[in-house]
Design a protein around this motif. Structure first.
Motif, PDB file in Angstrom:
ATOM      1  N   TYR A  34       0.840  -1.206   0.000  1.00  0.00           N
ATOM      2  CA  TYR A  34       0.000   0.000   0.000  1.00  0.00           C
ATOM      3  C   TYR A  34       0.867   1.245   0.000  1.00  0.00           C
ATOM      4  N   VAL A  42       3.974   1.685  -1.035  1.00  0.00           N
ATOM      5  CA  VAL A  42       4.682   1.874  -2.301  1.00  0.00           C
ATOM      6  C   VAL A  42       3.701   2.327  -3.374  1.00  0.00           C
ATOM      7  N   HIS A  43       2.549   1.696  -3.375  1.00  0.00           N
ATOM      8  CA  HIS A  43       1.536   2.044  -4.367  1.00  0.00           C
ATOM      9  C   HIS A  43       1.125   3.498  -4.219  1.00  0.00           C
ATOM     10  N   ASN A  44       0.936   3.899  -2.967  1.00  0.00           N
ATOM     11  CA  ASN A  44       0.501   5.251  -2.690  1.00  0.00           C
ATOM     12  C   ASN A  44       1.541   6.268  -3.126  1.00  0.00           C
ATOM     13  N   VAL A  91       3.083  10.554  -5.929  1.00  0.00           N
ATOM     14  CA  VAL A  91       4.137  11.570  -5.825  1.00  0.00           C
ATOM     15  C   VAL A  91       5.141  11.373  -6.951  1.00  0.00           C
ATOM     16  N   SER A 140       6.407  10.479   3.827  1.00  0.00           N
ATOM     17  CA  SER A 140       6.917   9.955   5.080  1.00  0.00           C
ATOM     18  C   SER A 140       5.750   9.738   6.020  1.00  0.00           C
ATOM     19  N   THR A 141       5.885   8.752   6.854  1.00  0.00           N
ATOM     20  CA  THR A 141       4.868   8.472   7.859  1.00  0.00           C
ATOM     21  C   THR A 141       5.576   8.483   9.206  1.00  0.00           C
ATOM     22  N   ASP A 142       4.822   8.189  10.254  1.00  0.00           N
ATOM     23  CA  ASP A 142       5.441   8.148  11.583  1.00  0.00           C
ATOM     24  C   ASP A 142       6.616   7.182  11.596  1.00  0.00           C
ATOM     25  N   ASP A 143       6.441   6.065  10.871  1.00  0.00           N
ATOM     26  CA  ASP A 143       7.432   4.991  10.993  1.00  0.00           C
ATOM     27  C   ASP A 143       8.390   4.913   9.811  1.00  0.00           C
ATOM     28  N   SER A 156      11.839   5.514   9.747  1.00  0.00           N
ATOM     29  CA  SER A 156      12.055   6.896  10.187  1.00  0.00           C
ATOM     30  C   SER A 156      12.981   6.920  11.387  1.00  0.00           C
ATOM     31  N   ALA A 157      12.929   5.864  12.177  1.00  0.00           N
ATOM     32  CA  ALA A 157      13.753   5.823  13.383  1.00  0.00           C
ATOM     33  C   ALA A 157      15.235   5.796  13.035  1.00  0.00           C
ATOM     34  N   ASN A 158      15.536   5.356  11.816  1.00  0.00           N
ATOM     35  CA  ASN A 158      16.935   5.283  11.397  1.00  0.00           C
ATOM     36  C   ASN A 158      17.408   6.665  10.987  1.00  0.00           C
ATOM     37  N   THR A 159      17.751   7.485  11.990  1.00  0.00           N
ATOM     38  CA  THR A 159      18.052   8.892  11.706  1.00  0.00           C
ATOM     39  C   THR A 159      19.437   9.070  11.123  1.00  0.00           C
TER      40      THR A 159
END
Lengths: 985, 139
Positions: free
Chosen positions: B30, B32-34, B38, B63-66, B86-89
Motif C-alpha cells: 500500500y 509503495v503504491h501510494n 508523488v 513519510s509516515t510516523d514509521d 524513520s527511526a533510522n536517523t
C-alpha cells in the motif's frame, strides 16, 4: 517573550514634550526604511515601531534612544539656561547610546548645532528630517543590540556540549534575538530563522542521543571495555524524557515557557511552544501555506522523538495531541480559502484521520460497536483533560469527539471527506482511493455496506496491476456485497492464483451457495476474470466447428454450457455507447456454435463446439460459459476468427494408402453430402480409364448410395487393378469419372497407383557361354514376396541357374537377382515374369527386353613381360606387351586395336594403335610399354573395333564398336607386378 | 537500511516487491503504491522544468510516523522505491542515492538477460540477493 516587551524604546524628557511631540513620534513606524546591515547581509526594508517612555520610567535591556525636547524658542534663553541643561543631559547618557535633542524653534536649533558641535543630533521639531533621523537612530540602536545578541548566541551555541549548558537558557537567549528581530516589520523571516535554528538544534540533540544510546548499547553488549563509551546525553535532555502529564495543543503558555527555560518542560511543551512561535511569525509574514507544510513533519518528528526519548504517556495521548495540533492548524488554514484545499492541508487531514481512527478504536468510539466501556470512557476523560483548558486556536471538536461517538464520527467523516476531496482535486488519485478504502472500513462498521462497497470498488480500480492489493480489497469488498455482485467477487477470488488453494476453494463453495439464491436472470461476468481464452480455431465447411482452448483458474472442475456466438453482420455502433463502464454485456447469441455441457477442469481444456441447426457465415465473436444456469462468463466482443458456410454440392474425397499397380487394390470414396443431402438409392456411375479395371474387371461400375444428411459422410469401397502400359514411370495417375444426379456434370476424381517393382537385365559372358541376370528392385518402399520367375525367349533356350524355388522376399533397398544360362544366336526378345504377393493379394509383374547379337567372336589376350634379358618388370625399364587376337571364325573385316593405358602408370613407347587384317585366325603383336611406377599395376587395356576402310561412299575410314559380349578379353583385370627401378650408383 | 525495495514497471504495476518483514508485506504494498502519486507528480514536474534530465533520483516521496519512502525513476520509466525506517536517523541522503544506483545497475543486469521478458516480474536470484543485502545493511 512578548514582542511589545522587546520593542525599541524612545525616552523623552524636557519641557518641550507634549501631545504633538508624542503623535509625531508615534508615526515612526508608519513608513519603511532601508536597513543596511553589516557582515555582508543584504539590505532590508523594515518598519520600526518604538515604545515611548518618560526617561525615568524607561525599561532597561532594550534598544533605546533618548530624546530631549526643549521648549525654548529664543536664542537668549538658550544661551542663558537651556544650553546648560542640555549639556547636563547629554553627559548623563551612557556611551554608545543614541540621543537626539529636539528644539522648538529652527533658529535655536541652528544655534544648538553650532554650539554643541553635534549637527546630526540637534534638530528642530519642525524639521521634516526629524522622523528619518529618529528612525535611523532606532535602527542603529537595534542593529547594535542585534549584533550583541547574535554574538552571544553564537558563543553560547559553541558551548553547547559543555557541562552545565542548558537548552532552556540558550533558548531564552536566542528568543531575545528573535523577539528583537520580530519588532522590525519586514524582518520576521529573520526571527523565524532563529526559531528554525532552535528547532534544528533540538532535533540534532535528540538524534545524537539516540545514536549515543545505540552505540553504547552495542559497546556494552560486546564488552568492548577498552573503547571509550560515548559521553552520555546532556542532563538537560532528561527533563524531556519525563512522562507526559498533559498534551496541550498549540498556544503560547507563559508557564510552559518558564518550564522550558528552567529545563522542566515536556517534549510536547517545547515542540508546541516552538511551533506556535513559528506559526505566529508565518502568519505575520502572511505565509499561511507554510503552516500546514511544516506541521506534518513536526508531528512525525515528535512521534519519533517520543520513541527515542522513551517518554511515558497514557495510551492514545500522542495521537490525541497530533489530532489536536492538526485540527488547530486546519482551523488556521480555514481562514485562507486557498490553503484549506492545498496538498499539505490534505496530507495533514489524512494524517489526522489515521490518528483519529486509532483513537476511535482505542476508546470504543467507532460505529457499530457496543459503545465505549466504562474504562474507555475514563480513558477518554483523561485524554480530554490532558488537552488542557480551552485551546486558543479552536479545536474544541476533539474534546467533544472524545466524549461522544456521534461527535467523533462526525469529526472523522468531516476530516476524511475534506482530505479525500482535496486529493481528488489535486490529482492524487491513489491517495484519495486509499483514504476511500479506510472510509469504506468505517462505513462498513457503521452498517452501510452499500457506501462501503462504492468506496471499495473505487479503491479497487486504483490498484489495477497490484495483485496483492487487488485481492485484499476484493476480499473486503466481498463482505459488503450481495447478490450477483457478490457472486462475481467470489468468482474472481476463487480464480486469483495469488491466494492459497484452500482459501480459493472456500470462495468457490461460497460462490456455489450464492448462485442458488440468485434469481433466474443470473449474472454476466467477464470471462477473462476466471478463464484465459487461449485459442479459438474455426473450421468452416459443411460441418461448422470451432476448437476452443481455455485455461481455467478455478480451483475445482466446473460443468458449463458453452456457446460461441457468430456475428453475422457488422456490430451496431450504438451498442458500445450504451454499455456502462466495466459491465460485460452478452451479445447476440442467436447464431452460435455450442455443445452439450462440458466439464472444465482447472488448467488447460480443449473442447469442440458444433453448429446446431442452421449454419452461418460471420465472425466468431463471444464465448459464453454458463455455469449452473445462473452465472454467465462472457468473453469480450472480439473477432476470434471467420467461419463460413460452403453451400453446395456433394463432394468426394479419395481415401487410400499407397496403391500398388498390377495387384488388386482397395480404396474408399468418401461422399460428403452437400446442403441438399443425398437421397436413398442415388446411383453413381464410375468410369475408369484404360489400364484400370474396376471390380470384376470391367471399366465401369454403378453403385448405390444410402440416404445421407447434409454435412454427413458416406464411404464406398472400390477394388481396382491398374496395369500400366509401360514400366517407365513408377507413379501413375488414373482419372475416374463419376456421373450421377448429384452433379450437373461428371465429377472427376483421380487415383494414384505406384508400380511395385522394376527389373533390369545384365548380360555376362564366359568364353563362349552367355548368362542373363535379371535384377528386381522394389520401387514402392514396401516388402513384397516374389515367386515363380520365368524367362521366355523368342529364340533359343534358357536354363535357370539352380536357385531356391521358394518365394523370395523383396525388401526396399535390397534388390533380388535371377540368372539364366542362354543358348541363343543372333538378336532375341526376352520376357520376364514373376508373381508378386503382398498381404495375401497376388499380382504379377512382367517386362520385356531386347538382346542384341551377343555371340563371342574375338578373344583377346595380352601380357606384359620384361624386355629381353630381364626376368622381371621394373619401373622405368622398357617392357613388352604381347597381344594375341584370335577370331572364333573368319570375319570379313579388319580390326583396329588401340592401347589404352593410364598415363600416370604406363608410357606407351611405340605404336599405340594399329589395324589388323584378320585373314588368319590368330595375330601376335609385341608393343613397347614402360611402367612408370612400381607395384601391381593394372594391365594396359586394348580396345578393338571394327575397321571399315574408306571407300567410294566415304572419304574417311570408319570405326564401329562391337556389341556387348562379342569381344572376350581373357586378360581383363590382370595386374603386372613391377619392381622398383634399379638405382644407378 | 531499507526495509522494503520495489521495482515498478512503466504501467505502474509492480515487477518486484521485497520486504524485510514478510508480515508487513501488504502494508508496504500500500505504501509503495501510494507513493506512485508523488512519483508521477515529480516526473511531470521534472518533465516541465528543463533541468538536468539525467537526475533520476526523486528524493523523499512520502513519510509516515514509521517510514520514509524514497523514489528513483529510470529513463525508461521504471520506478524504484525504497522504504526506510524513520527511526533510522543516521541514514544520509547520499546513502539512499547509492542504494538506488546499485539497484539500477542490478536491474540493468536483469534486463540484459536474453531470457528475461521485460513484461514479466523479476525473479532473478542475483537481483534478489542484492536486494536482500541492501535490506540487511551490507551494501
Amino acid at each position: 517573550m512578548n514582542y511589545e516587551e522587546s520593542k525599541a524604546v524612545i525616552t523623552y524628557t524636557g519641557e518641550g514634550w507634549n501631545a504633538n511631540a508624542k503623535s509625531l513620534l508615534e508615526a515612526v513606524g508608519a513608513d519603511s526604511f532601508e536597513w543596511r546591515r553589516p557582515l555582508g547581509r543584504g539590505p532590508k526594508h523594515v518598519r520600526v515601531e518604538a515604545a515611548l517612555f518618560a526617561a525615568a520610567e524607561a525599561p532597561s535591556n532594550r534598544p533605546m534612544i533618548h530624546t530631549f525636547w526643549s521648549a525654548c524658542t529664543d536664542v537668549d534663553t538658550w544661551r542663558s539656561s537651556e544650553k546648560d541643561r542640555v549639556e547636563r543631559w547629554i553627559r548623563s547618557i551612557a556611551a554608545g547610546v543614541e540621543w537626539l535633542v529636539v528644539l522648538a524653534a529652527p533658529k535655536v536649533a541652528d544655534k544648538a548645532r553650532t554650539e554643541l558641535k553635534q549637527s546630526e543630533r540637534c534638530i528642530s521639531s519642525r524639521d521634516p528630517a526629524l522622523l528619518r533621523r529618529v528612525r535611523q537612530m532606532l535602527l542603529t540602536a537595534i542593529s547594535n543590540e542585534e549584533q550583541r545578541l547574535g554574538q552571544e548566541v553564537r558563543r553560547e551555541r559553541e558551548r553547547r556540549n559543555e557541562q552545565g549548558w542548558s537548552f532552556g537558557e540558550y533558548l531564552a537567549l536566542q528568543e531575545q534575538l528573535a523577539a528583537l528581530l520580530g519588532t522590525l516589520k519586514g524582518a520576521e523571516d529573520e526571527a523565524l530563522v532563529q526559531y528554525d535554528e532552535l528547532d534544528a538544534l533540538f532535533t540534532q540533540f535528540v538524534r545524537n542521543a539516540s545514536l549515543i544510546g545505540k552505540v553504547n548499547f552495542v559497546l556494552r553488549n560486546e564488552k568492548q571495555q577498552h573503547l571509550n563509551f560515548l559521553s552520555e546525553p546532556p542532563p538537560w535532555l532528561n527533563s524531556f524524557s519525563a512522562p507526559l502529564k498533559e498534551w496541550r495543543g498549540l498556544g503560547i503558555d507563559s508557564n510552559a515557557r518558564f518550564a522550558i527555560v528552567n529545563s522542566d518542560a515536556s517534549l510536547l511543551q517545547l515542540r508546541v511552544y516552538l511551533f506556535t512561535r513559528q506559526l505566529n511569525l508565518l502568519l505575520k509574514m502572511n505565509q499561511p501555506q507554510q503552516i500546514a507544510e511544516r506541521c506534518l513533519p513536526l508531528l512525525q518528528i515528535c512521534s519519533n522523538e517520543l520513541r527515542i526519548l522513551e517518554v511515558d504517556f497514557p495510551e492514545g495521548a500522542a495521537s490525541c495531541w497530533a489530532v489536536q495540533v492538526s485540527l488547530q492548524v486546519l482551523h488556521v488554514c480555514r481562514k485562507y480559502p486557498d490553503q484549506v484545499h492545498s496538498l499539505p492541508a490534505a496530507t495533514l487531514c489524512d494524517y489526522a484521520c489515521q490518528k483519529l481512527f486509532q483513537l476511535g478504536e482505542l476508546l470504543g468510539l467507532m460505529p457499530g460497536g457496543q459503545g465505549p466501556s466504562s474504562a474507555q470512557i475514563d480513558a477518554a476523560l483523561w485524554l480530554g483533560a490532558g488537552l488542557g483548558p480551552e485551546p486558543p486556536f479552536g479545536g474544541e471538536q476533539l474534546k467533544e469527539a472524545l466524549g461522544s461517538p456521534a461527535a467523533f464520527q462526525k469529526l472523522y467523516l468531516e476530516l476524511a471527506e475534506l482530505a479525500l476531496g482535496t486529493f481528488k482535486h489535486l490529482g492524487r488519485s491513489r491517495s484519495a482511493r486509499q483514504l476511500g478504502h479506510q472510509l469504506a472500513n468505517f462505513h462498513q462498521l457503521r452498517g452501510d455496506p452499500h457506501l462501503a462497497a462504492a468506496y471499495l470498488s473505487d479503491a479497487l480500480t486504483a490498484v489495477e496491476g497490484w495483485p496483492t492489493l487487488e485481492i485484499h480489497i476484493l476480499s473486503q469488498l466481498a463482505e459488503c456485497l450481495t447478490g450477483e455482485k457478490l457472486a462475481m467477487a467470489r468468482a474472481r477470488l476463487a480464480a486469483s492464483l495469488t491466494l492459497e488453494l484452500e482459501v480459493r476453494k472456500q470462495h468457490w463453495h461460497q460462490l456455489l451457495q450464492i448462485l442458488k439464491t440468485l434469481d433466474d436472470d443470473g449474472c454476466v461476468m467477464p470471462l477473462e476474470e476466471v478463464f484465459d481464452l487461449v485459442s479459438v480455431t474455426p473450421i468452416s465447411g459443411h460441418r461448422q466447428q470451432a476448437y476452443v482452448n481455455i485455461n481455467s483458474r478455478l480451483p475445482e472442475a466446473v460443468l458449463v454450457n458453452p456457446s460461441l456466438s457468430v456475428q453475422t453482420s457488422l456490430p451496431q455502433v450504438s451498442r458500445k455507447e450504451s454499455n456502462p463502464r466495466g459491465r460485460r454485456l452478452r451479445g447476440n447469441f442467436s447464431a452460435c456454435l455450442s455443445s452439450e455441457p462440458i466439464k472444465i477442469q482447472p488448467g488447460l481444456n480443449e473442447f469442440i463446439l458444433n453448429a446446431q441447426g442452421d449454419l452461418h457465415t460471420g465472425h466468431l465473436s463471444q464465448l459464453s460459459l454458463i455455469m449452473n444456469d445462473k452465472m454467465d462468463f462472457v468473453s469480450a466482443e472480439a473477432r476470434l476468427g471467420i467461419i463460413e458456410v460452403k453451400k453446395g454440392e456433394t463432394t468426394i474425397s479419395v481415401e487410400s494408402g499407397q496403391l500398388l499397380a498390377r495387384m488388386p487394390q482397395k480404396f474408399q470414396l468418401r461422399f460428403t453430402a452437400g446442403t441438399d443431402g443425398i437421397e436413398e438409392g442415388t446411383e453413381v456411375t464410375i468410369k475408369a480409364p484404360r489400364g484400370l479395371s474396376l471390380g470384376d474387371g470391367g471399366r465401369q461400375i454403378v453403385i448405390e448410395l444410402p440416404k445421407t444428411e447434409q454435412g454427413q459422410d458416406t464411404v464406398v469401397t472400390l477394388e481396382a487393378i491398374a496395369t500400366p502400359p509401360s514400366a517407365k514411370s513408377t507413379d501413375i495417375e488414373y482419372g475416374l469419372t463419376l456421373t450421377s444426379s448429384l452433379w450437373d456434370q461428371a465429377y472427376p476424381v483421380s487415383v494414384h497407383f505406384t508400380v511395385p517393382v522394376a527389373a533390369s537385365v545384365k548380360l555376362h559372358t564366359a568364353m563362349k557361354t552367355k548368362f542373363l541376370q535379371v535384377v528386381v528392385s522394389s520401387t514402392c518402399r514396401q516388402r513384397l514376396m516374389l515367386s515363380d520367375p520365368t524367362l521366355e525367349l523368342s529364340l533359343g533356350t534358357c536354363t535357370p541357374l539352380p536357385i531356391s524355388s521358394k518365394p523370395l522376399t523383396l525388401d526396399p533397398d535390397r534388390p533380388l537377382s535371377y540368372i539364366w544360362q542362354l543358348e541363343i544366336e543372333g538378336p532375341i526378345r526376352a520376357k520376364f515374369n514373376v508373381n508378386l504377393t503382398k498381404d495375401e493379394v497376388n499380382g504379377a509383374y512382367n517386362c520385356e527386353f531386347e538382346l542384341a547379337e551377343c555371340a563371342t567372336m574375338i578373344f583377346v589376350n595380352s601380357k606384359v613381360a620384361a624386355a629381353s634379358g630381364a626376368e622381371v618388370c621394373r619401373a622405368n625399364a622398357m617392357c613388352h606387351l604381347h597381344l594375341t587376337v584370335e577370331a572364333s571364325e573368319a570375319i570379313g573385316y579388319s580390326l583396329m586395336y588401340e592401347l589404352l593405358a593410364d598415363q600416370s602408370m604406363w608410357a606407351v613407347c611405340g605404336r599405340t594403335a594399329g589395324v589388323l587384317n584378320l585373314d588368319q585366325p590368330s595375330h601376335n603383336l609385341v608393343l613397347e610399354v614402360m611402367p612408370l611406377t612400381s607395384g601391381f599395376l593394372p594391365h594396359p587395356q586394348v580396345r578393338l573395333s571394327k575397321y571399315i576402310p574408306a571407300n567410294a561412299g566415304s572419304t574417311h575410314p570408319k570405326l564401329e564398336p562391337f556389341g556387348p559380349g562379342q569381344v572376350y578379353n581373357k586378360s581383363k583385370s590382370l595386374q603386372v607386378h613391377v619392381l622398383p627401378a634399379i638405382q644407378s650408383s | 537500511m531499507a526495509v522494503c525495495v520495489a521495482v515498478i514497471g512503466k504501467d505502474n504495476a509492480p515487477k518486484y516487491v521485497s520486504c524485510l518483514n514478510p508480515n508487513m508485506e501488504l502494508d508496504f504494498h500500500y505504501k509503495v503504491h501510494n507513493a506512485l502519486d508523488v512519483v508521477e507528480e515529480k516526473m511531470s514536474a521534472n518533465g516541465k522544468a528543463s533541468g538536468d534530465i539525467r537526475e533520476l533520483y526523486l528524493g523523499l516521496l512520502n513519510s509516515t510516523d514509521d517510514h520514509k519512502i524514497f523514489g528513483y525513476v529510470t529513463n525508461t520509466k521504471i520506478k524504484f522505491v525504497i522504504v526506510t525506517e524513520s527511526a533510522n536517523t543516521s541514514l544520509r541522503d547520499n546513502e539512499v542515492r547509492m542504494m538506488f544506483r546499485r539497484l539500477h545497475s542490478v536491474y540493468a543486469d536483469v534486463v540484459c538477460n536474453p531470457f528475461y521478458n521485460p513484461s514479466e516480474p523479476i525473479s532473478s536470484k542475483a537481483f534478489n540477493e542484492t536486494v536482500r543485502n541492501m535490506m540487511a545493511g551490507n551494501l
